[in-house]
Design a protein around this motif. Sequence first.
Motif, PDB file in Angstrom:
ATOM      1  N   LEU A 139       0.815  -1.221   0.000  1.00  0.00           N
ATOM      2  CA  LEU A 139       0.000   0.000   0.000  1.00  0.00           C
ATOM      3  C   LEU A 139       0.850   1.272   0.000  1.00  0.00           C
ATOM      4  N   ILE A 140       2.180   1.111   0.003  1.00  0.00           N
ATOM      5  CA  ILE A 140       3.047   2.295  -0.067  1.00  0.00           C
ATOM      6  C   ILE A 140       2.874   2.947  -1.444  1.00  0.00           C
ATOM      7  N   GLY A 141       2.802   4.252  -1.413  1.00  0.00           N
ATOM      8  CA  GLY A 141       2.581   5.002  -2.661  1.00  0.00           C
ATOM      9  C   GLY A 141       1.230   5.698  -2.555  1.00  0.00           C
ATOM     10  N   PRO A 142       0.839   6.387  -3.636  1.00  0.00           N
ATOM     11  CA  PRO A 142      -0.454   7.082  -3.601  1.00  0.00           C
ATOM     12  C   PRO A 142      -1.570   6.103  -3.247  1.00  0.00           C
ATOM     13  N   ASN A 143      -2.477   6.511  -2.367  1.00  0.00           N
ATOM     14  CA  ASN A 143      -3.568   5.597  -2.014  1.00  0.00           C
ATOM     15  C   ASN A 143      -4.579   5.517  -3.157  1.00  0.00           C
ATOM     16  N   LEU A 144      -4.985   4.275  -3.476  1.00  0.00           N
ATOM     17  CA  LEU A 144      -6.019   4.086  -4.499  1.00  0.00           C
ATOM     18  C   LEU A 144      -7.362   4.199  -3.780  1.00  0.00           C
ATOM     19  N   SER A 145      -7.833   5.438  -3.652  1.00  0.00           N
ATOM     20  CA  SER A 145      -8.971   5.673  -2.757  1.00  0.00           C
ATOM     21  C   SER A 145     -10.273   5.047  -3.260  1.00  0.00           C
ATOM     22  N   SER A 146     -10.333   4.735  -4.556  1.00  0.00           N
ATOM     23  CA  SER A 146     -11.544   4.052  -5.030  1.00  0.00           C
ATOM     24  C   SER A 146     -11.595   2.619  -4.477  1.00  0.00           C
ATOM     25  N   PHE A 147     -10.453   2.096  -4.050  1.00  0.00           N
ATOM     26  CA  PHE A 147     -10.415   0.753  -3.479  1.00  0.00           C
ATOM     27  C   PHE A 147     -10.596   0.760  -1.954  1.00  0.00           C
TER      28      PHE A 147
END
Length: 271
Positions: A139-147
């Motif tokens: 999960l490191i990195g930009p968060n995939l907020s749709s997930f």
Amino acid sequence: MEKAFTEALEYIRKQYKGTPEIGIILGTGLGRLTKEIEEEKIIPYNFIPHFPISTVESHFGRLIFGKIGDKQVVAMQGRFHYYEGYSMQEITFPVRILKLLGVKTLFISNAAGGMNKSYQKGDLMILDDHINLQTHNPLIGPNLSSFGPRFPDMSEPYDQKLIQKALDIAKEKNYRVHKGVYVAVTGPNLETRAEYRFLHRIGGDVVGMSTVPEVIVARHMGIRTFAVSVITDMCDPDNLVPVTLDELLEAANEAEPKMTYILSRLIKELD
Ligand code: HPA
């Protein structure tokens, strides 16, 4: 959503129209579960855009769609390990796709070394919790907020109802099945005596090289997870003997019928 996910999903959707609510990662010990699947469609990983391809000889690489009992499932035959050189994003890419295909519950199996002295080679251990000692988090990195959220909760990574149900099934069949803590390391080397001592002292009952990245990503997306380890070797630092891959696979083979039985019952009887 990222283009890679959309392209992989579109390809699969063209090949298969069903909506599997159950995902299965067929790790060590679960090969035989494929025989329980009434197959509807098989898609090799290398046909799917952006899907990683398995490099380990003992693992295939394909998605199997079909039914177990009256449940619609998708099984990953072949999984990815960090020690193979994949990034954590690659390892967990298929889990994101399972979610997009409709998966709500994920079952995972793996091989692990037993550190808890009450365990024996060939036993099963249902994961009650884990300790992540892999050096990178998917999960490191930009968060995939749709997930899912930036800081996903991990207070109950493994579903307690499924754990209890699996323990009940094991008891009914008189199988040696434990509930415990899985420590994830990167491998590929097995541990030194000092490392086994350390991993046991910090709370690990077994140690293995997989599963945790997939569970983290599944929990990020709110997928209910269940995971089980087959104890392929015992790791007692005071009596440590070298093990070979053949010995590990032999122990896994022996435990396979038990693992297959528990998983297929859990799936058939899932609410
Ligand atoms: N360590 C790490 N992974 C393993 C082991 C072990 O001893 N046995 C099977 N997978």
